[in-house]
Design an enzyme around this catalytic site. Structure first.
Site, PDB file in Angstrom:
ATOM      1  N   ASP A   1     -18.694   0.839  27.206  1.00  0.00           N
ATOM      2  CA  ASP A   1     -19.081   0.161  25.957  1.00  0.00           C
ATOM      3  C   ASP A   1     -19.778  -1.166  26.254  1.00  0.00           C
ATOM      4  O   ASP A   1     -20.779  -1.514  25.634  1.00  0.00           O
ATOM      5  CB  ASP A   1     -17.829  -0.112  25.095  1.00  0.00           C
ATOM      6  CG  ASP A   1     -17.362   1.126  24.357  1.00  0.00           C
ATOM      7  OD1 ASP A   1     -18.167   2.066  24.176  1.00  0.00           O
ATOM      8  OD2 ASP A   1     -16.176   1.168  23.957  1.00  0.00           O
TER       9      ASP A   1
ATOM     10  N   LYS B   1      -8.194   3.895  23.292  1.00  0.00           N
ATOM     11  CA  LYS B   1      -8.863   3.184  24.381  1.00  0.00           C
ATOM     12  C   LYS B   1      -7.905   2.321  25.216  1.00  0.00           C
ATOM     13  O   LYS B   1      -8.158   2.094  26.393  1.00  0.00           O
ATOM     14  CB  LYS B   1     -10.015   2.343  23.838  1.00  0.00           C
ATOM     15  CG  LYS B   1     -11.191   3.188  23.368  1.00  0.00           C
ATOM     16  CD  LYS B   1     -12.390   2.352  22.971  1.00  0.00           C
ATOM     17  CE  LYS B   1     -13.490   3.247  22.430  1.00  0.00           C
ATOM     18  NZ  LYS B   1     -14.692   2.503  22.061  1.00  0.00           N
TER      19      LYS B   1
HETATM   20  P1  NAP Z   1     -10.671  -2.521  16.063  1.00  0.00           P
HETATM   21  O1  NAP Z   1     -10.128  -2.606  17.436  1.00  0.00           O
HETATM   22  O2  NAP Z   1      -9.831  -1.942  14.965  1.00  0.00           O
HETATM   23  O3  NAP Z   1     -11.085  -4.026  15.642  1.00  0.00           O
HETATM   24  C1  NAP Z   1     -11.594  -4.329  14.363  1.00  0.00           C
HETATM   25  C2  NAP Z   1     -11.903  -5.822  14.253  1.00  0.00           C
HETATM   26  O4  NAP Z   1     -12.572  -6.011  13.026  1.00  0.00           O
HETATM   27  C3  NAP Z   1     -10.662  -6.699  14.251  1.00  0.00           C
HETATM   28  O5  NAP Z   1     -10.954  -7.907  14.885  1.00  0.00           O
HETATM   29  C4  NAP Z   1     -10.412  -6.907  12.752  1.00  0.00           C
HETATM   30  O6  NAP Z   1      -9.840  -8.173  12.459  1.00  0.00           O
HETATM   31  C5  NAP Z   1     -11.822  -6.937  12.228  1.00  0.00           C
HETATM   32  N1  NAP Z   1     -11.852  -6.491  10.820  1.00  0.00           N
HETATM   33  C6  NAP Z   1     -11.457  -5.291  10.353  1.00  0.00           C
HETATM   34  N2  NAP Z   1     -11.662  -5.242   9.016  1.00  0.00           N
HETATM   35  C7  NAP Z   1     -12.180  -6.437   8.660  1.00  0.00           C
HETATM   36  C8  NAP Z   1     -12.583  -7.002   7.411  1.00  0.00           C
HETATM   37  N3  NAP Z   1     -12.504  -6.303   6.294  1.00  0.00           N
HETATM   38  N4  NAP Z   1     -13.090  -8.255   7.421  1.00  0.00           N
HETATM   39  C9  NAP Z   1     -13.180  -8.972   8.560  1.00  0.00           C
HETATM   40  N5  NAP Z   1     -12.792  -8.486   9.767  1.00  0.00           N
HETATM   41  C10 NAP Z   1     -12.307  -7.237   9.818  1.00  0.00           C
HETATM   42  O7  NAP Z   1     -12.034  -1.697  16.002  1.00  0.00           O
HETATM   43  P2  NAP Z   1     -13.089  -1.527  17.192  1.00  0.00           P
HETATM   44  O8  NAP Z   1     -12.756  -0.378  18.018  1.00  0.00           O
HETATM   45  O9  NAP Z   1     -13.280  -2.858  17.824  1.00  0.00           O
HETATM   46  O10 NAP Z   1     -14.423  -1.112  16.373  1.00  0.00           O
HETATM   47  C11 NAP Z   1     -15.123  -2.056  15.589  1.00  0.00           C
HETATM   48  C12 NAP Z   1     -16.430  -1.453  15.144  1.00  0.00           C
HETATM   49  O11 NAP Z   1     -17.282  -1.228  16.301  1.00  0.00           O
HETATM   50  C13 NAP Z   1     -16.269  -0.085  14.475  1.00  0.00           C
HETATM   51  O12 NAP Z   1     -16.863  -0.141  13.208  1.00  0.00           O
HETATM   52  C14 NAP Z   1     -17.042   0.890  15.310  1.00  0.00           C
HETATM   53  O13 NAP Z   1     -17.858   1.720  14.515  1.00  0.00           O
HETATM   54  C15 NAP Z   1     -17.939   0.000  16.154  1.00  0.00           C
HETATM   55  N6  NAP Z   1     -18.157   0.639  17.471  1.00  0.00           N
HETATM   56  C16 NAP Z   1     -19.414   1.069  17.758  1.00  0.00           C
HETATM   57  C17 NAP Z   1     -19.666   1.696  18.958  1.00  0.00           C
HETATM   58  C18 NAP Z   1     -21.060   2.169  19.270  1.00  0.00           C
HETATM   59  O14 NAP Z   1     -21.247   2.943  20.211  1.00  0.00           O
HETATM   60  N7  NAP Z   1     -22.051   1.685  18.545  1.00  0.00           N
HETATM   61  C19 NAP Z   1     -18.637   1.869  19.895  1.00  0.00           C
HETATM   62  C20 NAP Z   1     -17.355   1.381  19.577  1.00  0.00           C
HETATM   63  C21 NAP Z   1     -17.128   0.773  18.353  1.00  0.00           C
HETATM   64  P3  NAP Z   1      -8.267  -8.440  12.552  1.00  0.00           P
HETATM   65  O15 NAP Z   1      -8.011  -8.807  13.968  1.00  0.00           O
HETATM   66  O16 NAP Z   1      -8.039  -9.558  11.614  1.00  0.00           O
HETATM   67  O17 NAP Z   1      -7.577  -7.176  12.123  1.00  0.00           O
END
Ligand code: NAP
Length: 463
Positions: free
Chosen positions: A306, A269
């Site tokens: 999004d 992205k």
């Molecule tokens: P990302 O960029 O990898 O960000 C993940 C975030 O979660 C970071 O802030 C990370 O913290 C935090 N994190 C990861 N593991 C953690 C843990 N065990 N405990 C606490 N915090 C944790 O991922 P993303 O793209 O934002 O996606 C996040 C979620 O959104 C995904 O699960 C995805 O399924 C969902 N999503 C849904 C849709 C939809 O259409 N519904 C669309 C996009 C994404 P740190 O900064 O400390 O690493």
């Protein structure tokens, strides 16, 4: 013969080129503006002056609804593409040809033409303003894009006829793409369909390819949803998986193949932004991520849907106090949506520095991960992957939840996460990540095709 529909701004040559194409194909020619004048007995400027634009658009919608579904060439009024209902009707079983021209050419062609009052601006400024306002709607209306600036109507019609016969991508590009997809993890029936689209000669040279770009992305259900929507709306398109660790390679392949659009997912992205010609105002700065690419008129344009997918289910909570868990890509879109809805928003993240950076970018607050209980918000949005395999825990304990709280979990596999289960037990209002998925997909479809799909239709195809 499949219906040919010409779209584009006034002065791009739709009527002249349309007449030639109709003659060459021995089918009838329809000009929606002429049909409106015929039906009302008045000129278009008179309808605008006397009844206003809204009345004109209503008549135009009726005229478009009455057009024959095949064996015809249709020239549309310059603003017809703005109405999703028109796009749904015009696009069905048709090939859409967008005519465009540079502003000098259009100004010259319109200098002495009577015109409806659209802005009250001098001609050149009006052209610039309206072309800019409608630009993305024109792109959505395009299967073929033809620049008519330096051509005669006969030459432009000749170019269109050649493209209708052969399609846009060269045989070598189709061959390269086929090798790419064969080396991937595309399920058998989908691969066989792609072979029909890309073989030499192809089944139909005008079938447009779209897809999801990610690594990995073979698990994405996007292809099943989009292909079902293509059947529903009579669109000659095929959606597939572009799975590769190199987004640069995917983008090159997509351009060569004249792909109509891409949905972009993890981990591209941000990286995809370096491969684009233009990025919309929301995706570019505050969010800093692109999840949708539209290809049109030689350009690749990035958008982010999004944030709209997060915003839509929360509209009734305008002005609420919100806590956002996470500071990654989804959280950036969520922060933008929450701030846009006037919510007093605080970002909490495992790595505090990232919460601070996101809060500063989005114009909201941030705090330590364990501040949730002190904040006691009206809404919590989970934008961490917690709840999704392999980490199937919950970012909050059940004891931290209370009935006045709305809980929106962006995780959508599984649809009912441990956080949502706990929230339901506590009597909270819950919103599943599926709602975000539906609304962001709906916005993508609108950017790709200009058609407004009801959320319920998408929900039906997802189950
Ligand atoms: P990302 O960029 O990898 O960000 C993940 C975030 O979660 C970071 O802030 C990370 O913290 C935090 N994190 C990861 N593991 C953690 C843990 N065990 N405990 C606490 N915090 C944790 O991922 P993303 O793209 O934002 O996606 C996040 C979620 O959104 C995904 O699960 C995805 O399924 C969902 N999503 C849904 C849709 C939809 O259409 N519904 C669309 C996009 C994404 P740190 O900064 O400390 O690493």
């Amino acid at each position: 013969m499949r219906r040919i529909v010409l779209t584009g701004f006034r002065g791009t040559g739709k009527t002249e080129i349309g007449k030639i194409l109709a003659l060459q194909n021995t089918v009838q020619f329809f000009d929606t503006d002429s049909l409106i004048e015929l039906a009302t007995g008045r000129s278009i400027p008179d309808i605008f002056h006397e009844d206003g634009e809204e009345r004109f658009r209503n008549i135009e919608r009726e005229v478009i609804a009455s057009l024959p579904p095949a064996d015809a060439v249709v020239s549309t009024g310059g603003g017809a593409v703005v109405d999703p209902a028109n796009m749904e009707r015009l696009r069905r079983d048709s090939v859409m040809v967008l005519l465009f021209a540079d502003i000098d050419t259009i100004e010259k062609r319109l200098e002495n033409a009577p015109r409806p009052p659209l802005t009250g601006l001098p001609l050149r400024e009006e052209i610039a303003e309206i072309m800019d306002r409608r630009r993305h709607r024109y792109y959505a209306s395009a299967d073929l894009c033809i620049d008519t600036s330096g051509t005669t109507p006969a030459d432009a019609a000749g170019t269109i006829s050649a493209l209708l016969r052969d399609g846009v991508p060269a045989a070598a590009s189709r061959k390269e793409a086929l090798a790419f997809f064969r080396g991937g993890r595309i399920p058998g029936p989908s691969m066989r369909r792609l072979e029909q689209v890309l073989d030499d000669p192809p089944d139909d040279p005008l079938t447009r390819v779209l897809g999801v770009a990610g690594y990995p992305c073979a698990h994405s259900r996007g292809p099943y949803l989009f292909n079902a929507l293509f059947s529903r709306f009579g669109l000659n398109c095929q959606y597939t998986w572009f799975e590769d660790p190199d987004i640069g390679k995917i983008m090159r392949l997509a351009r060569n193949l004249d792909v109509k659009g891409l949905s972009v997912t993890i981990p591209f992205k941000q990286d995809v932004m370096t491969c684009l010609d233009e990025i919309d105002e929301h995706a570019a700065r505050p969010i800093g991520a692109v999840n949708t690419v539209v290809f049109a008129c030689g350009s690749a344009i990035g958008h982010n849907t999004d944030w709209l997918g997060i915003r839509k289910p929360l509209v009734s909570l305008k002005g609420a106090r919100a806590v956002l868990l996470g500071a990654g890509g989804a959280a950036a879109a969520a922060a933008y949506a929450l701030v846009d809805l006037g919510m007093d928003t605080t970002v909490l993240n495992r790595t505090p520095q990232k919460a601070k950076d996101l809060a500063e970018r989005a114009g909201c607050r941030w705090a330590g991960w364990d501040s949730f209980d002190d904040l006691r918000p009206d809404l919590v949005v989970n934008a961490t992957p917690l709840g999704m395999a392999p980490d199937t825990g919950s970012p909050l304990n059940e004891e931290q939840l209370y009935p006045e709280l709305t809980v929106f979990d962006l995780v959508y596999t599984p649809p009912l996460t441990p956080l949502l289960e706990a929230a339901q037990r506590k009597g909270c209002r819950t919103i599943s990540g599926t709602e975000m998925f539906i609304e962001q997909a709906r916005e993508q479809f609108y950017l790709f095709f200009g058609i407004d799909v009801p959320s319920e239709t998408i929900r039906k195809y997802l189950t």
